[in-house]
Design an enzyme around this catalytic site. Sequence first.
Site, mmCIF file in Angstrom:
data_model
loop_
_atom_site.group_PDB
_atom_site.id
_atom_site.type_symbol
_atom_site.label_atom_id
_atom_site.label_comp_id
_atom_site.label_asym_id
_atom_site.label_seq_id
_atom_site.Cartn_x
_atom_site.Cartn_y
_atom_site.Cartn_z
ATOM 1 N N ASP A 123 0.813 -1.219 0.000
ATOM 2 C CA ASP A 123 0.000 0.000 0.000
ATOM 3 C C ASP A 123 0.846 1.270 0.000
ATOM 4 O O ASP A 123 0.360 2.344 0.321
ATOM 5 C CB ASP A 123 -0.969 0.011 1.191
ATOM 6 C CG ASP A 123 -2.193 0.884 0.929
ATOM 7 O OD1 ASP A 123 -2.528 1.092 -0.252
ATOM 8 O OD2 ASP A 123 -2.805 1.365 1.900
ATOM 9 N N ASP A 161 -3.767 -4.153 -5.556
ATOM 10 C CA ASP A 161 -3.120 -2.838 -5.733
ATOM 11 C C ASP A 161 -1.676 -2.891 -6.203
ATOM 12 O O ASP A 161 -1.165 -1.885 -6.695
ATOM 13 C CB ASP A 161 -3.135 -2.007 -4.435
ATOM 14 C CG ASP A 161 -4.507 -1.659 -3.943
ATOM 15 O OD1 ASP A 161 -5.473 -1.915 -4.663
ATOM 16 O OD2 ASP A 161 -4.620 -1.134 -2.826
ATOM 17 N N ASP A 311 -12.185 1.138 4.958
ATOM 18 C CA ASP A 311 -11.127 1.397 3.987
ATOM 19 C C ASP A 311 -9.955 2.139 4.615
ATOM 20 O O ASP A 311 -8.883 2.217 4.018
ATOM 21 C CB ASP A 311 -11.658 2.231 2.821
ATOM 22 C CG ASP A 311 -12.649 1.463 1.965
ATOM 23 O OD1 ASP A 311 -12.399 0.285 1.671
ATOM 24 O OD2 ASP A 311 -13.687 2.045 1.600
#
Length: 362
Positions: A123, A161, A311
């Site tokens: 991330d 991601d 989130d």
Amino acid sequence: MRGRLSRGLVGGAALVALAVFGGVGAAAGADARGVPGDVEFWVNPDTAAARQVVEWRQRGRIADAWFMGRIAGRAQAEWLYEDTAANADGTGGTRDVVRGYVEKATAAGRTAVLVAYFVPHRDCGDYSAGGARDAAHYRAWIDAFADGIGTHAAYVVVEPDAVAQEVAGCEGADATERYALLAHAVARLGQQPGAKVYLDAGNASWIPQESRLVEPLRQAGVDQADGFALNVSNYRTTEESTAYGHRLARALGGGKHFVIDTSRNGNGPYTGDDKAWCNPPGRALGTPPTTRTGDPAVDAYLWIKRPGESDGTCRGGPAAGTWWPEYALGLAVRARGAHPVTLAPPGDSGVRDVPGAQGRQT
């Protein structure tokens, strides 16, 4: 586009949750409708949503518990995001955690959905920062993950991601190393005979020029995968994601299949500000998990992000992956279409609708 971390809750509420639903398996079975060749995904009876149903029933929030059943009664992915330390005898580590999920799914006659989420510089330091300390650590972790699957059936989504973030710009991560690690994960997981492996490819709005993803995905092993995953933890509509998936598949040379995360896309994306991906208001559950997509290139609609898990710390939300019951309730209340769930009192083998539950307004 970030804030993916999903924390599964495990504890002693499984039997209670099963009693609440009068048999969770029936709800999941409705997804596949018993058609030969369909995959029936495993519904974990011991999730935060199942616990919430129990709690709210005990507190007299019967209608809210009914709506929460729309989440608790559906198959959701199990996220593996840390290196679980083994006991002194070698048991209890990542291998055994994965094995526990797939063995429970197999015992129920179902297929587990798993997410590998441990790539170094995960991330890019945002809400779900973390991951393996280095390349060797990650490779060993993936090997243990794959060993845990064994010969059992599983759908595995590889590193949400990771590719799209690298294409968009990920400070601290070395692209060559990252793609090599992803390729190792795809190849190693693909050695398990019952595993279907999907490399994450972001969502339709993140890298809109899909040609920019082609070479990174190839370096990351997409040619060895069963396909790619789209819309993980995002809100793009199924129609938009499907069209994007077909364009990306053509750009990759044609023939590639894909899966779409439909967990929270029932009302499509939020457009109110530049953090439309982070706990946006007014969203809804999407199409329940199923392999009956009506499109031969779309292998499944999956609930990869667990509905109701935050989130990240935006819009008043808790840390990424933390259960947020009131947000979950909003997703469930707004859901339309194929979301019938019936609720039976503990010990009652019958099922019935909760009076007045259908009349609740958002």
